[in-house]
Design a protein around this motif. Sequence first.
Motif, short mmCIF file in Angstrom:
data_model
loop_
_atom_site.label_atom_id
_atom_site.label_comp_id
_atom_site.label_asym_id
_atom_site.label_seq_id
_atom_site.Cartn_x
_atom_site.Cartn_y
_atom_site.Cartn_z
N PRO A 103 0.83 -1.22 0.00
CA PRO A 103 0.00 0.00 0.00
C PRO A 103 0.86 1.26 0.00
O PRO A 103 2.02 1.20 0.40
N PRO A 104 0.33 2.39 -0.42
CA PRO A 104 1.11 3.64 -0.40
C PRO A 104 1.38 4.11 1.02
O PRO A 104 0.62 3.80 1.94
N ASN A 105 2.47 4.83 1.20
CA ASN A 105 2.82 5.38 2.50
C ASN A 105 1.87 6.55 2.82
O ASN A 105 1.88 7.56 2.11
N PRO A 106 1.07 6.44 3.88
CA PRO A 106 0.10 7.51 4.17
C PRO A 106 0.75 8.81 4.62
O PRO A 106 0.09 9.85 4.66
N LEU A 107 2.06 8.77 4.94
CA LEU A 107 2.77 9.97 5.38
C LEU A 107 3.27 10.79 4.19
O LEU A 107 3.72 11.92 4.38
N HIS A 108 3.22 10.21 3.00
CA HIS A 108 3.81 10.85 1.83
C HIS A 108 2.73 11.29 0.84
O HIS A 108 1.78 10.55 0.59
N ASN A 109 2.91 12.47 0.29
CA ASN A 109 2.11 12.85 -0.87
C ASN A 109 3.03 13.44 -1.93
O ASN A 109 4.15 13.87 -1.64
N PHE A 110 2.56 13.42 -3.17
CA PHE A 110 3.39 13.77 -4.31
C PHE A 110 2.70 14.81 -5.18
O PHE A 110 1.49 14.75 -5.41
N GLU A 111 3.49 15.76 -5.63
CA GLU A 111 3.01 16.75 -6.59
C GLU A 111 4.01 16.83 -7.73
O GLU A 111 5.22 16.69 -7.51
N THR A 112 3.52 17.05 -8.93
CA THR A 112 4.39 17.08 -10.11
C THR A 112 4.41 18.48 -10.72
O THR A 112 3.41 19.20 -10.68
N ILE A 113 5.56 18.83 -11.28
CA ILE A 113 5.74 20.15 -11.89
C ILE A 113 6.51 19.99 -13.19
O ILE A 113 7.61 19.42 -13.21
N ALA A 114 5.95 20.48 -14.29
CA ALA A 114 6.65 20.55 -15.56
C ALA A 114 6.91 22.02 -15.87
O ALA A 114 5.96 22.81 -15.92
N VAL A 115 8.17 22.40 -16.04
CA VAL A 115 8.50 23.81 -16.24
C VAL A 115 9.30 24.01 -17.52
O VAL A 115 10.20 23.23 -17.84
#
Length: 281
Positions: free
Chosen positions: A80-92
């Motif tokens: 399962p995913p780590n509930p302490l972590h979240n991810f955001e993506t950026i294309a620049v």
Amino acid sequence: MRTILIPTDFSKNALHALQYAQELYKCERCCFFILHAYMDEVYGEYKTTSFEDLEERKRIKKEESEKKLDHLVGTILGNPPNPLHNFETIAVFDSLVDGINDFVNEMNIDMVIMGTKGETSDHKTTFGSYTIEVFKYLKCPVLAVPEGFEYRQPKVILFPTDYMLPYKRRELKLLGNLARKFKSEVHCLYFTDFDELSIRQMDNKKFLEGSLSDTYLSFGTTPVKNKAEGIMEYVEKNEVGMLVMVNSRHSFFEDMLYRSTVDLLGLKVGIPFLVMQNLNR
């Protein structure tokens, strides 16, 4: 919540750095920002093109980058995913260094974690040219993860220093947090042929001791010689798990990395290398 920026060019080594970051902070609440700078892909070899064609190419590359970033996040979430972590993506649409720097300043990022090589790196060197540029110009700690390094807790952290730099409290706090979390020993190593420190050096050493008062600190000296070779000898003899240095113009770090290529200096770091800054943010 800790904020970590991971630059990616979608290479295996960039993915490896992201996986290392997840392990390093697996027990802490973190937001991982995954950034891809695609300006070089837009310009590429198209040196002469119309404005309309260039804008269309930018649009296409932006869409491609966003799709690749979404796919990347899908592959590293875990099951399962780590509930302490979240991810955001950026294309620049920017160069790598400028894109990272702007985002670091905008989001007040705690640390950048990146692979030491990318798709176009020369495999004869430890650090790719982009890694060196990020080391030099970023106003934020940078942790470079060597290609193929298998994650393990850094029980010994080597901190070579000449005590000449006015350390930044925020940077030392980050080092102290890492050392406490893994119950690491921080070995401060000073290359010198003299027994006494100047008043300035003593003041900086006291500040270092005070800032890392709740970690295990040891202080050692060794005669001046080729500093890169001296560091690598110490790493091998003491099973060092992480190398930490401070970046500043006219500093020990600059001496080692900016005069010439890493190969010529003989610095072959096979362990994670944390470069702290003494620049104001």
